[in-house]
Design a protein around this motif. Structure first.
Motif, PDB file in Angstrom:
ATOM      1  N   VAL A 141     -48.790  21.720 -34.082  1.00 33.08           N
ATOM      2  CA  VAL A 141     -49.216  23.084 -34.339  1.00 33.08           C
ATOM      3  C   VAL A 141     -48.256  23.578 -35.701  1.00 33.08           C
ATOM      4  N   CYS A 142     -48.776  24.500 -36.353  1.00 33.22           N
ATOM      5  CA  CYS A 142     -48.128  24.805 -37.631  1.00 33.22           C
ATOM      6  C   CYS A 142     -47.741  26.323 -37.609  1.00 33.22           C
ATOM      7  N   ASP A 143     -46.318  26.652 -37.905  1.00 27.08           N
ATOM      8  CA  ASP A 143     -45.931  28.010 -37.651  1.00 27.08           C
ATOM      9  C   ASP A 143     -46.037  28.658 -39.102  1.00 27.08           C
ATOM     10  N   GLN A 144     -45.374  29.804 -39.192  1.00 25.30           N
ATOM     11  CA  GLN A 144     -45.578  31.039 -39.944  1.00 25.30           C
ATOM     12  C   GLN A 144     -45.274  30.422 -41.365  1.00 25.30           C
ATOM     13  N   LYS A 145     -44.224  29.398 -41.313  1.00 24.64           N
ATOM     14  CA  LYS A 145     -43.467  28.834 -42.676  1.00 24.64           C
ATOM     15  C   LYS A 145     -44.353  27.749 -43.037  1.00 24.64           C
ATOM     16  N   GLY A 146     -45.396  27.231 -42.272  1.00 24.64           N
ATOM     17  CA  GLY A 146     -45.993  26.249 -42.566  1.00 24.64           C
ATOM     18  C   GLY A 146     -45.848  24.792 -42.077  1.00 24.64           C
ATOM     19  N   ASP A 147     -44.399  24.742 -41.302  1.00 25.37           N
ATOM     20  CA  ASP A 147     -43.769  23.764 -40.942  1.00 25.37           C
ATOM     21  C   ASP A 147     -44.765  23.236 -39.363  1.00 25.37           C
ATOM     22  N   LEU A 148     -44.570  21.811 -39.446  1.00 27.99           N
ATOM     23  CA  LEU A 148     -45.368  21.407 -37.879  1.00 27.99           C
ATOM     24  C   LEU A 148     -44.442  20.946 -37.025  1.00 27.99           C
ATOM     25  N   PHE A 149     -44.789  21.000 -35.597  1.00 28.59           N
ATOM     26  CA  PHE A 149     -44.107  20.595 -34.594  1.00 28.59           C
ATOM     27  C   PHE A 149     -45.047  20.181 -33.509  1.00 28.59           C
ATOM     28  N   ILE A 150     -44.624  19.567 -32.481  1.00 26.94           N
ATOM     29  CA  ILE A 150     -45.392  19.160 -31.329  1.00 26.94           C
ATOM     30  C   ILE A 150     -45.067  20.295 -30.265  1.00 26.94           C
ATOM     31  N   GLU A 151     -46.143  20.894 -29.628  1.00 25.50           N
ATOM     32  CA  GLU A 151     -45.967  21.877 -28.639  1.00 25.50           C
ATOM     33  C   GLU A 151     -46.628  21.485 -27.274  1.00 25.50           C
ATOM     34  N   SER A 152     -45.895  21.501 -26.369  1.00 23.10           N
ATOM     35  CA  SER A 152     -46.570  21.163 -24.820  1.00 23.10           C
ATOM     36  C   SER A 152     -46.889  22.675 -24.335  1.00 23.10           C
ATOM     37  N   VAL A 153     -47.908  22.619 -23.525  1.00 23.91           N
ATOM     38  CA  VAL A 153     -48.008  23.932 -22.711  1.00 23.91           C
ATOM     39  C   VAL A 153     -48.282  23.397 -21.425  1.00 23.91           C
ATOM     40  N   LYS A 154     -47.760  24.023 -20.389  1.00 27.15           N
ATOM     41  CA  LYS A 154     -48.297  23.746 -18.898  1.00 27.15           C
ATOM     42  C   LYS A 154     -49.452  24.832 -18.553  1.00 27.15           C
ATOM     43  N   GLY A 155     -50.239  24.390 -17.940  1.00 30.43           N
ATOM     44  CA  GLY A 155     -51.341  25.067 -17.244  1.00 30.43           C
ATOM     45  C   GLY A 155     -52.236  25.524 -18.560  1.00 30.43           C
ATOM     46  N   ASN A 156     -53.118  26.685 -18.237  1.00 27.64           N
ATOM     47  CA  ASN A 156     -54.179  27.056 -19.107  1.00 27.64           C
ATOM     48  C   ASN A 156     -53.692  28.028 -19.743  1.00 27.64           C
ATOM     49  N   ILE A 157     -52.475  28.002 -20.758  1.00 26.79           N
ATOM     50  CA  ILE A 157     -52.169  29.001 -21.668  1.00 26.79           C
ATOM     51  C   ILE A 157     -52.198  28.276 -23.156  1.00 26.79           C
ATOM     52  N   THR A 158     -52.120  29.358 -24.249  1.00 22.10           N
ATOM     53  CA  THR A 158     -52.358  28.867 -25.498  1.00 22.10           C
ATOM     54  C   THR A 158     -50.929  29.111 -26.456  1.00 22.10           C
ATOM     55  N   THR A 159     -51.129  28.774 -27.423  1.00 21.78           N
ATOM     56  CA  THR A 159     -49.979  28.844 -28.335  1.00 21.78           C
ATOM     57  C   THR A 159     -50.206  30.311 -29.272  1.00 21.78           C
ATOM     58  N   VAL A 160     -51.211  30.932 -28.713  1.00 18.80           N
ATOM     59  CA  VAL A 160     -51.257  32.331 -29.717  1.00 18.80           C
ATOM     60  C   VAL A 160     -50.163  33.374 -29.690  1.00 18.80           C
ATOM     61  N   LYS A 161     -49.609  33.605 -28.697  1.00 21.16           N
ATOM     62  CA  LYS A 161     -48.405  34.570 -28.603  1.00 21.16           C
ATOM     63  C   LYS A 161     -47.234  34.166 -29.444  1.00 21.16           C
ATOM     64  N   LYS A 162     -47.131  32.893 -29.462  1.00 20.87           N
ATOM     65  CA  LYS A 162     -45.866  32.532 -30.007  1.00 20.87           C
ATOM     66  C   LYS A 162     -46.228  32.275 -31.899  1.00 20.87           C
ATOM     67  N   ASN A 163     -47.594  32.743 -31.899  1.00 19.96           N
ATOM     68  CA  ASN A 163     -47.826  32.756 -33.638  1.00 19.96           C
ATOM     69  C   ASN A 163     -47.949  31.223 -34.145  1.00 19.96           C
ATOM     70  N   LEU A 164     -48.289  30.245 -33.425  1.00 23.05           N
ATOM     71  CA  LEU A 164     -48.565  29.137 -33.620  1.00 23.05           C
ATOM     72  C   LEU A 164     -50.011  28.730 -33.819  1.00 23.05           C
ATOM     73  N   CYS A 165     -50.261  28.121 -34.770  1.00 21.11           N
ATOM     74  CA  CYS A 165     -51.613  27.683 -35.098  1.00 21.11           C
ATOM     75  C   CYS A 165     -51.862  26.139 -34.850  1.00 21.11           C
ATOM     76  N   PRO A 166     -52.790  25.762 -33.743  1.00 23.39           N
ATOM     77  CA  PRO A 166     -52.782  24.481 -33.453  1.00 23.39           C
ATOM     78  C   PRO A 166     -53.804  23.835 -34.327  1.00 23.39           C
ATOM     79  N   ILE A 167     -53.494  22.607 -34.789  1.00 27.56           N
ATOM     80  CA  ILE A 167     -54.339  21.981 -35.751  1.00 27.56           C
ATOM     81  C   ILE A 167     -54.941  20.568 -35.021  1.00 27.56           C
TER      82      ILE A 167
END
Length: 217
Positions: A141-167
């Protein structure tokens, strides 16, 4: 990103045949995943939105980010199906049977700056997948600063609420691999790494950076 798409939602088209990933993934696995699992999320989401005109002009990101706009009696079902549609449009575009496009120099440098080397990044990504207990997804994912990191999510949820852009993303629900690999999730993950669609990943990262640039102007 598909921020210009709204109700009635459609599945993302594929640039490949469902038979083209042999021996990595078989036709039956991909067909069930795309034509039943992913399709089911999109069809169910449209069914619920049919009677919710206030949500029909929103894209998936906006629906997921503004849960309070969804009536309580259908909120859980709308979120679940919107999440499934959102995540699957990423994971099906993250793969290609012909991985001929290379990682862009901009993305490569960003990952090397963060993880010291691409080898370290891939090892950390794979470890995040190995260590995800149960079902879920692992994204770059890419955060609002343009930084990249790995994000694990359990179950059927997204990274949207964290303002993270999955690439980039991998599906670790059993429907994504079990028919082919049984319980050997590790082999599935190690093979999946070989089929990353950098044409998609590079474009998604550039789009994230362009959005950040516009927001800071």
């Amino acid at each position: 990103m598909y921020i210009d798409r709204h109700y009635p939602f459609e599945m993302v088209g594929l640039d490949y045949s469902l038979t083209s990933f042999e021996p990595f993934l078989d036709f039956k696995t991909l067909s069930i995943h795309y034509n039943q699992i992913y399709s089911g999320y999109v069809e169910s989401l449209n069914k619920y939105l049919k009677d919710l005109p206030t949500l029909q002009n929103l894209c998936l990101d906006e629906i997921l980010f503004n849960e309070s706009l969804i009536p309580l009696n259908v909120r859980e079902k709308v979120i679940n199906n919107a999440s499934g549609a959102y995540n699957h449009q990423i994971i099906f575009k993250s793969m290609t049977p012909n991985p001929i496009v290379q990682m862009s120099s901009v993305l490569k440098k960003k990952l090397e700056d963060k993880y010291k080397s691409l080898n370290n990044f891939f090892n950390e990504f794979k470890n995040a997948c190995y260590n995800l207990s149960g079902c879920g997804f692992v994204f770059l994912v890419c955060d609002q600063k343009g930084d990249l990191f790995i994000e694990s999510v359990k179950g059927n949820i997204t990274t949207v609420k964290k303002n993270l852009c999955p690439i980039l993303g991998i599906d670790l629900f059993e429907h994504a691999y079990f028919l082919k690999y049984n319980a050997n999730k590790k082999d599935y993950i190690n093979e999946w790494i070989k089929y990353i669609n950098y044409d998609y990943v590079n474009k998604e990262y550039n789009e994230c950076l362009n959005i950040i640039k516009k927001q800071t102007m």
